[in-house]
Design a protein around this motif. Structure first.
Motif, PDB file in Angstrom:
ATOM      1  N   PRO B 112       7.204  60.694  17.355  1.00 40.48           N
ATOM      2  CA  PRO B 112       7.129  60.144  18.713  1.00 40.48           C
ATOM      3  C   PRO B 112       5.773  59.499  19.022  1.00 40.48           C
ATOM      4  CG  PRO B 112       7.074  62.547  18.783  1.00 40.48           C
ATOM      5  CD  PRO B 112       7.364  62.162  17.361  1.00 40.48           C
ATOM      6  N   GLU B 113       4.748  59.875  18.247  1.00 42.57           N
ATOM      7  CA  GLU B 113       3.417  59.304  18.464  1.00 42.57           C
ATOM      8  C   GLU B 113       3.459  57.777  18.317  1.00 42.57           C
ATOM      9  OE1 GLU B 113       0.503  61.390  16.090  1.00 42.57           O
ATOM     10  OE2 GLU B 113      -0.815  59.640  16.108  1.00 42.57           O
ATOM     11  N   ARG B 114       4.172  57.288  17.299  1.00 40.85           N
ATOM     12  CA  ARG B 114       4.265  55.843  17.094  1.00 40.85           C
ATOM     13  C   ARG B 114       5.582  55.274  17.618  1.00 40.85           C
ATOM     14  NH1 ARG B 114       2.044  55.753  10.856  1.00 40.85           N
ATOM     15  NH2 ARG B 114       3.900  57.046  10.600  1.00 40.85           N
ATOM     16  N   ASP B 115       6.627  56.104  17.623  1.00 44.34           N
ATOM     17  CA  ASP B 115       7.935  55.607  18.060  1.00 44.34           C
ATOM     18  C   ASP B 115       8.126  55.808  19.560  1.00 44.34           C
ATOM     19  OD1 ASP B 115       8.609  54.654  15.584  1.00 44.34           O
ATOM     20  OD2 ASP B 115       9.624  56.494  14.954  1.00 44.34           O
ATOM     21  N   THR B 116       7.574  54.882  20.311  1.00 43.06           N
ATOM     22  CA  THR B 116       7.747  54.888  21.758  1.00 43.06           C
ATOM     23  C   THR B 116       9.162  54.392  22.072  1.00 43.06           C
ATOM     24  OG1 THR B 116       6.999  52.615  21.855  1.00 43.06           O
ATOM     25  CG2 THR B 116       5.300  54.320  22.088  1.00 43.06           C
ATOM     26  N   VAL B 117       9.532  54.456  23.337  1.00 39.90           N
ATOM     27  CA  VAL B 117      10.846  53.955  23.763  1.00 39.90           C
ATOM     28  C   VAL B 117      10.986  52.485  23.359  1.00 39.90           C
ATOM     29  CG1 VAL B 117      12.272  53.402  25.783  1.00 39.90           C
ATOM     30  CG2 VAL B 117      11.115  55.623  25.636  1.00 39.90           C
ATOM     31  N   ASP B 118       9.950  51.707  23.570  1.00 39.08           N
ATOM     32  CA  ASP B 118      10.012  50.281  23.225  1.00 39.08           C
ATOM     33  C   ASP B 118      10.150  50.072  21.715  1.00 39.08           C
ATOM     34  OD1 ASP B 118       9.839  49.579  25.838  1.00 39.08           O
ATOM     35  OD2 ASP B 118       7.697  49.062  25.801  1.00 39.08           O
ATOM     36  N   ALA B 119       9.398  50.862  20.949  1.00 37.95           N
ATOM     37  CA  ALA B 119       9.478  50.734  19.481  1.00 37.95           C
ATOM     38  C   ALA B 119      10.890  51.075  19.010  1.00 37.95           C
ATOM     39  CB  ALA B 119       8.455  51.654  18.816  1.00 37.95           C
ATOM     40  N   MET B 120      11.465  52.108  19.612  1.00 36.44           N
ATOM     41  CA  MET B 120      12.828  52.511  19.232  1.00 36.44           C
ATOM     42  C   MET B 120      13.827  51.418  19.609  1.00 36.44           C
ATOM     43  SD  MET B 120      12.681  55.405  17.700  1.00 36.44           S
ATOM     44  CE  MET B 120      14.144  56.427  17.774  1.00 36.44           C
ATOM     45  N   ALA B 121      13.644  50.834  20.804  1.00 38.82           N
ATOM     46  CA  ALA B 121      14.564  49.786  21.273  1.00 38.82           C
ATOM     47  C   ALA B 121      14.544  48.605  20.320  1.00 38.82           C
ATOM     48  CB  ALA B 121      14.180  49.354  22.682  1.00 38.82           C
ATOM     49  N   GLU B 122      13.340  48.195  19.932  1.00 42.95           N
ATOM     50  CA  GLU B 122      13.226  47.052  19.033  1.00 42.95           C
ATOM     51  C   GLU B 122      13.884  47.365  17.692  1.00 42.95           C
ATOM     52  OE1 GLU B 122       9.211  45.887  18.042  1.00 42.95           O
ATOM     53  OE2 GLU B 122       9.861  43.805  17.765  1.00 42.95           O
ATOM     54  N   TYR B 123      13.619  48.574  17.202  1.00 49.24           N
ATOM     55  CA  TYR B 123      14.100  48.943  15.877  1.00 49.24           C
ATOM     56  C   TYR B 123      15.622  49.056  15.827  1.00 49.24           C
ATOM     57  CZ  TYR B 123      13.767  51.144  11.285  1.00 49.24           C
ATOM     58  OH  TYR B 123      13.870  51.431   9.944  1.00 49.24           O
ATOM     59  N   VAL B 124      16.214  49.815  16.756  1.00 53.03           N
ATOM     60  CA  VAL B 124      17.673  50.009  16.680  1.00 53.03           C
ATOM     61  C   VAL B 124      18.416  48.695  16.946  1.00 53.03           C
ATOM     62  CG1 VAL B 124      17.625  52.480  17.216  1.00 53.03           C
ATOM     63  CG2 VAL B 124      18.010  50.830  19.069  1.00 53.03           C
ATOM     64  N   GLY B 125      17.749  47.764  17.601  1.00 52.61           N
ATOM     65  CA  GLY B 125      18.349  46.463  17.880  1.00 52.61           C
ATOM     66  C   GLY B 125      18.739  45.675  16.636  1.00 52.61           C
ATOM     67  N   TYR B 126      18.149  46.058  15.498  1.00 54.84           N
ATOM     68  CA  TYR B 126      18.465  45.352  14.251  1.00 54.84           C
ATOM     69  C   TYR B 126      19.684  45.919  13.538  1.00 54.84           C
ATOM     70  CZ  TYR B 126      14.098  42.806  14.582  1.00 54.84           C
ATOM     71  OH  TYR B 126      13.103  41.973  14.985  1.00 54.84           O
ATOM     72  N   PHE B 127      20.212  47.034  14.079  1.00 50.97           N
ATOM     73  CA  PHE B 127      21.322  47.688  13.391  1.00 50.97           C
ATOM     74  C   PHE B 127      22.572  47.676  14.276  1.00 50.97           C
ATOM     75  CE2 PHE B 127      17.341  49.132  11.611  1.00 50.97           C
ATOM     76  CZ  PHE B 127      17.579  49.005  10.245  1.00 50.97           C
ATOM     77  N   HIS B 128      23.583  48.449  13.896  1.00 55.39           N
ATOM     78  CA  HIS B 128      24.847  48.449  14.646  1.00 55.39           C
ATOM     79  C   HIS B 128      24.589  48.831  16.115  1.00 55.39           C
ATOM     80  CE1 HIS B 128      28.892  49.505  15.906  1.00 55.39           C
ATOM     81  NE2 HIS B 128      29.343  48.874  14.832  1.00 55.39           N
ATOM     82  N   PRO B 129      25.214  48.101  17.046  1.00 53.82           N
ATOM     83  CA  PRO B 129      24.921  48.351  18.465  1.00 53.82           C
ATOM     84  C   PRO B 129      25.308  49.745  18.951  1.00 53.82           C
ATOM     85  CG  PRO B 129      26.719  46.755  18.198  1.00 53.82           C
ATOM     86  CD  PRO B 129      26.111  46.963  16.845  1.00 53.82           C
ATOM     87  N   ALA B 130      26.124  50.479  18.190  1.00 57.60           N
ATOM     88  CA  ALA B 130      26.489  51.838  18.627  1.00 57.60           C
ATOM     89  C   ALA B 130      25.339  52.825  18.433  1.00 57.60           C
ATOM     90  CB  ALA B 130      27.721  52.314  17.852  1.00 57.60           C
ATOM     91  N   ILE B 131      24.344  52.458  17.623  1.00 57.59           N
ATOM     92  CA  ILE B 131      23.271  53.411  17.310  1.00 57.59           C
ATOM     93  C   ILE B 131      22.272  53.495  18.468  1.00 57.59           C
ATOM     94  CG2 ILE B 131      21.402  54.002  15.706  1.00 57.59           C
ATOM     95  CD1 ILE B 131      22.962  52.478  13.511  1.00 57.59           C
ATOM     96  N   ARG B 132      22.064  54.739  18.959  1.00 63.51           N
ATOM     97  CA  ARG B 132      21.109  54.991  20.039  1.00 63.51           C
ATOM     98  C   ARG B 132      19.839  55.580  19.428  1.00 63.51           C
ATOM     99  NH1 ARG B 132      23.008  52.595  24.247  1.00 63.51           N
ATOM    100  NH2 ARG B 132      21.746  53.953  25.567  1.00 63.51           N
ATOM    101  N   GLY B 133      18.703  55.235  19.973  1.00 65.31           N
ATOM    102  CA  GLY B 133      17.443  55.789  19.477  1.00 65.31           C
ATOM    103  C   GLY B 133      16.836  56.720  20.515  1.00 65.31           C
TER     104      GLY B 133
END
Lengths: 153, 208
Positions: B112-133
């Motif tokens: 969580p130190e590096r994976d902020t909400v924004d980082a997670m949003a950007e990252y999961v956006g590259y994969f299947h839309p059903a995946i929540r971060g």
């Protein structure tokens, strides 16, 4: 650039080694190199390929380099008996005559650290493999999407 | 309402019996032969952590009850295993087609130190839309890992500060929130997809 041109380019680069006699590395062929796109430059990237030793001497892969990253190492992902996924530098990799080493997702991979520029889908970058006999092989690595599963995307 | 209650009760009975059998198998022959039964993830209803999803909404494990769920741990600074896991799961979801809508898929970061909400949003956006971060405070992530009986550890790296070792399995829960099985990341699609489909089909049978 289409796949054929890429392959031709990669082959051209691979065989344009200087006119020196090496003990083994001139018989190394790199097949199906590919990498995943990065998000910016803060996260490390990964590249994959199959390194084939077509010669009669064992070759040892001692290092990797690319202008794209300040530091490049071969790392191995593995899973312990407890299901814990770990990653550590793989060290030098020796390939016996006629054998190949596969760098593929979830196993060995070239880890690109301290990226100088983002790895952008659709672009390629040169990657140089250095061997213990002093020889080098350079290939052009196509960058696929972040969700790519293999050299075909 | 009453019918629902009866069904629930019935399902619990069948579940308890099934669990007895399953535990027996698990203890004797299954992958649990080495690890005590206590090592299995808690039911989602008994987990006690709160995180934030990649759209900034507060989430907790009980939110997942009602549909089968796939949950796995990882971190976005992981160059190999995590994108591989996410793309494998995206492939399973593609194979499930519209049935993927009847499934929760959650990627919980162990960094969580590096994976902020924004980082997670950007990252999961590259994969299947059903995946929540999901991410959140360190103590809540630690609680999540404990509730899943998973593990993680921070490992110093030569470059880039640190990397994370973490449990790589994908946890499959049924619609009532009970742990069903694990799917190994990298498990071939022909094994993984039927496991998930079974969980989805059991849910629809239970609903009729």
């Amino acid at each position: 650039m289409d796949r054929m041109t890429l392959a031709a380019l990669a082959a051209l680069v691979a065989f344009s080694a200087p006119g020196k006699v090496f003990a083994g590395s001139e018989d190394v062929v790199v097949e199906q190199p590919w990498a995943r796109a990065s998000i910016g430059v803060s996260r490390p990237g990964a590249a994959y390929m199959t390194v084939l030793n077509k010669g009669e001497e064992a070759v040892t892969l001692t290092g990797l380099s690319t202008p794209l990253a300040k530091m490049l190492e071969i790392h191995r992902s593995s899973t312990t008996a407890e299901g814990l996924s770990t990653m550590a530098p793989a060290g030098e990799i020796t390939i016996s005559p006629g054998e190949s080493v596969a760098l593929e997702p979830g196993g060995l991979h070239a880890m690109l650290m301290r990226l100088q520029t983002a790895m952008i889908e659709g672009e390629t970058f040169p990657l140089t493999l250095a061997f213990s006999d002093g020889g080098e092989v350079t290939v052009d690595v196509p960058i696929l999407g972040i969700a790519a599963r293999g050299p075909e995307g | 309402m009453r019918r629902r209650a009866v069904l629930k009760f019935g399902a619990a009975g069948v579940g308890a019996f099934g669990l007895t059998l399953a535990v027996g198998w698990w203890r004797a022959d299954g992958p649990g032969a080495l690890a005590p039964v206590g090592e299995r993830p808690l039911p989602l209803s008994e987990m006690g952590f709160r995180l934030t999803d990649h759209e900034g909404q507060l989430v907790e494990p009980s939110d997942l009850i009602g549909q089968p769920s796939l949950v796995f741990f990882g971190f976005t600074y992981c160059p190999d295993v995590c994108p591989t896991t996410l793309s494998d799961i995206s492939g399973w979801l593609d194979a499930l087609a519209e049935d993927a809508d009847r499934l929760n898929v959650v990627f919980i970061t162990v960094d969580p130190e590096r994976d902020t909400v924004d980082a997670m949003a950007e990252y999961v956006g590259y994969f299947h839309p059903a995946i929540r971060g999901w991410t959140g405070p360190e103590d809540q992530v630690a609680q999540a890992v404990e509730d899943f009986r998973a593990t993680y550890e921070k490992v110093p790296a030569e470059v880039g500060g640190y990397t994370m070792n973490h449990t790589a399995s994908v946890f499959l829960f049924d619609a009532s929130g009970d742990f069903a099985s694990t799917i190994d990341y990298h498990e071939p699609r022909e094994y993984a997809v039927p496991k998930i489909r079974r969980a989805i089909e059991e849910t629809s049978e239970g609903a009729t």
